[in-house]
Design an enzyme around this catalytic site. Sequence first.
Site, mmCIF file in Angstrom:
data_model
loop_
_atom_site.group_PDB
_atom_site.id
_atom_site.type_symbol
_atom_site.label_atom_id
_atom_site.label_comp_id
_atom_site.label_asym_id
_atom_site.label_seq_id
_atom_site.Cartn_x
_atom_site.Cartn_y
_atom_site.Cartn_z
ATOM 1 N N ASP A 253 -3.771 -3.753 6.103
ATOM 2 C CA ASP A 253 -3.933 -3.516 7.538
ATOM 3 C C ASP A 253 -5.373 -3.551 8.018
ATOM 4 O OD1 ASP A 253 -4.573 -1.142 6.313
ATOM 5 O OD2 ASP A 253 -2.709 -0.144 6.888
ATOM 6 N N ASP B 291 -8.847 -6.810 4.715
ATOM 7 C CA ASP B 291 -7.656 -7.236 3.973
ATOM 8 C C ASP B 291 -7.277 -8.684 4.287
ATOM 9 O OD1 ASP B 291 -7.202 -4.895 2.607
ATOM 10 O OD2 ASP B 291 -6.051 -3.999 4.230
ATOM 11 N N ASP C 260 0.863 -1.177 0.000
ATOM 12 C CA ASP C 260 0.000 0.000 0.000
ATOM 13 C C ASP C 260 0.902 1.230 0.000
ATOM 14 O OD1 ASP C 260 0.934 -0.224 2.530
ATOM 15 O OD2 ASP C 260 -0.993 -0.224 3.523
HETATM 16 P P1 ATP Z 1 -3.338 3.206 1.148
HETATM 17 O O1 ATP Z 1 -4.304 2.201 0.636
HETATM 18 O O2 ATP Z 1 -2.111 3.291 0.343
HETATM 19 O O3 ATP Z 1 -3.078 3.135 2.610
HETATM 20 P P2 ATP Z 1 -5.135 5.386 1.484
HETATM 21 O O4 ATP Z 1 -4.831 5.791 2.870
HETATM 22 O O5 ATP Z 1 -5.439 6.475 0.503
HETATM 23 O O6 ATP Z 1 -3.999 4.606 0.820
HETATM 24 P P3 ATP Z 1 -7.585 4.371 2.424
HETATM 25 O O7 ATP Z 1 -7.211 4.491 3.837
HETATM 26 O O8 ATP Z 1 -8.389 3.221 1.951
HETATM 27 O O9 ATP Z 1 -6.331 4.365 1.513
HETATM 28 O O10 ATP Z 1 -8.324 5.727 2.035
HETATM 29 C C1 ATP Z 1 -8.992 5.878 0.802
HETATM 30 C C2 ATP Z 1 -9.405 7.314 0.632
HETATM 31 O O11 ATP Z 1 -10.343 7.675 1.643
HETATM 32 C C3 ATP Z 1 -8.259 8.305 0.790
HETATM 33 O O12 ATP Z 1 -7.599 8.524 -0.418
HETATM 34 C C4 ATP Z 1 -8.963 9.559 1.264
HETATM 35 O O13 ATP Z 1 -9.482 10.274 0.166
HETATM 36 C C5 ATP Z 1 -10.130 9.004 2.072
HETATM 37 N N1 ATP Z 1 -9.813 9.022 3.511
HETATM 38 C C6 ATP Z 1 -8.728 8.532 4.120
HETATM 39 N N2 ATP Z 1 -8.783 8.694 5.450
HETATM 40 C C7 ATP Z 1 -9.952 9.311 5.710
HETATM 41 C C8 ATP Z 1 -10.616 9.751 6.902
HETATM 42 N N3 ATP Z 1 -10.088 9.581 8.098
HETATM 43 N N4 ATP Z 1 -11.815 10.360 6.769
HETATM 44 C C9 ATP Z 1 -12.357 10.525 5.562
HETATM 45 N N5 ATP Z 1 -11.803 10.127 4.424
HETATM 46 C C10 ATP Z 1 -10.614 9.534 4.468
#
Ligand code: ATP
Length: 768
Positions: free
Chosen positions: A631, A635, A336
Amino acid sequence: MGQRKALPSAHDWHVLSSDEALRTLGTSFANGLGNREAETRLGDYGPNTLPQQKGRSPLLRLVLQFHNPLIYVLLAAGITTYWLKDYVDTAVIAAVVIVNAIIGFIQEGRAEKALEGVRSMLANRATVIREGERHEIDARLLVPGDIVVLEPGMRVPADLRLLSAKNLRITEAAITGESEPVQKGTEPVDVNTPTVDRTCMAYSGTVVSAGLAHGLTVGTGIATEIGRIGMLVGEVESLETPLTRRLDHFSRQITVFILTAGLVTFLYGHFIRGLSALDTFLAVVGLAVAAIPEGLPAVVTIVLSIGTKVMAQNKAIIRRLPAVETLGSVTVICTDKTGTLTKNEMTAVRVMLPSRTLEVSGVGYAPEGGFHSEGQMIAPGLDQELQALSLCALLCNDARLVEGSEWQLVGDPTEGALMTLAHKAGLTPSDFAAEMPRMDEIPFDSENRFMATLHHDHNGHAFVLIKGASERILDLCLQEQVDHAAWEARMEDAAAAGLRVLAMARCEMPMGTTALSMADISRRFTLLGMVGLIDPPREEAVAAVSDCQRAGIHVKMITGDHAATAAAIARQLGLKVHRVLTGRDIQLMDEAALAQASMEADVFARASPEHKLRLVTAMQAQGEQVAMTGDGVNDAPALKAANIGVTMGNRGTDAAREAADLVLTDDNFATIARAVKEGRVVFDNIKKSLIFMLPTNGGEAGVIMLAVFAGLALPVTAGQILWVNTVTAVTLSLALAFEPAESGIMLRPPTPPSQALLTKPWPCASHM
Ligand code: ATP
């Protein structure tokens, strides 16, 4: 620890109302226990642990050292020499067998202890409310009366009477064997309800698959349901791995070979050369003991346990021993982005408001810095749009900033950056917590990609604030109010600069609304704006990606983030970005198309856990050995399906951890690369020991065979050969087990897992 006290009378917690249960345990929902009281109760009830499963008894372990076809041959040789009254040889053979067993016994004990130690580094955590504050504690310190917070992916740390539950679904496989999650609530149930149907209870060892809840700890340690049914934890894993199995097979083959060679030699020596039966037999015994690589099993166990230890020192904890060697043959690493390849230290640098775009200054979580428009500093208090957006950033947020010598973040970095933004705009939580309290919420999850909170003000006006992935939020906004194309262009522009973009919106609700459900999240919101956050790549990840690529390992980024942001970061990391696949593209592909595309593209964006699973399967279908990181609670299937499931020590949920083979205590991609290197060292060292032992033993056996075939006197006796073998096995081949990595170890392609342990010394096209 003191003697465990019986819990207060009521055993049937499922019959009591929440209030009765709280009263019985002398605690309160809002504040939980005091620290002093918790300490006293820990003394009274004992720690929240289950008895450890006992490993095999030492005696059994010692006896099992003799359970090996090679040792059988040696024992048979020993008995025969005794029978032939060749006591010197008997004594040497007996000594060798015993020394070998003792070395094996000690090394195996050490390996088991190392594994146990490594696993105990992964202590279970629990989130509790004590003295009115949320804390994360070691789950062993939980006591009856503690209020526990449950979130998706968490393992329930003790038996809980649920006090609040929102869409709570729990997988109770650990207790009932049923893998479908069950819905939970807070209403008491009838006294005769069987355990499986007690919906107001959450049992220790089960896993939260969705929703949020608070529970009152009513049973800990052996006083839990899982303790009562006699479950044991910390199963001591067998030290068997595919490699040791392959070596077992190899030992059996050698045994057959030795017996055949022995028989042929005996027949030839006795019947053709006319040697006496006794002399020929002794020669055959010598031949057998010469050919046996006695030290082999001990060397393998030692190499594996050294590998596990070195990895743990390098922040990679192996949960299943076979993973050590599988790591060495990994051909694809799917990782990720956020936090693994990037630093996960987010800062909001751009605010896109409906009427203009502002740049934000300042770094880190310290609320120092301000807002600029076209180079001019602006007064945040005077900008209505900025105030409205910042209010959403402040209230639709679970992070906390703690002021110390430095500003510290408690919570998620994305939210931390938004909290800092709100501070910079002049808003602080203390001003608004009482004024606009949160009535309900829909927590963030990577499937929905948003978080929403319901608030009301002093006049009873209710409103919902939402923040999340930009295109997801745009779709929820009233279409006549937003210029989709213009916003998309602004969003793309920010994403192309590598910024992580979140959008925020608000909608008014009817007076008196107190609950928020998914049905409320529809196209009714007004867009407040978007925020661009930087999250720079980790320097060491850039180097590790190029190390992996040089070692013939494909690195693929699979992220929940936007395609343009993912591509920009991927470019900085040195990944190929000529083709970026999104979750939607993956959805539209059949298995064959995906199998091909999965190897062509290096970047997968807006991917959900279900896509990860499909990608793993698609790559494996192409013959790849896949390591996959993850994580979240969802997953787990992808981690299980991967050849090496990798999770994060800090960010990983319990569910992901249970499914993973490898846990990174520093959540860092570079650690995976180091673990792969160590996996290769393990494989190399076992191979080196084998390459050393086989010709040595083969040479000795050859000399004896030659003597018999030529009708000469025996050049060495069985006892002498054994002596030489033991000395070389204990000194030289053991030394090879401790060999450091070869300098070019990460410059050669991965070893195919199907490749035989010993290959031809010259390059062979079909094997490479
Ligand atoms: P990775 O999969 O590489 O960890 P990521 O953090 O972008 O990347 P997710 O955690 O699934 O993946 O988040 C997906 C999307 O959701 C993010 O790109 C962001 O736009 C949104 N997002 C992340 N954290 C929050 C939050 N705490 N509240 C609202 N939206 C969020």
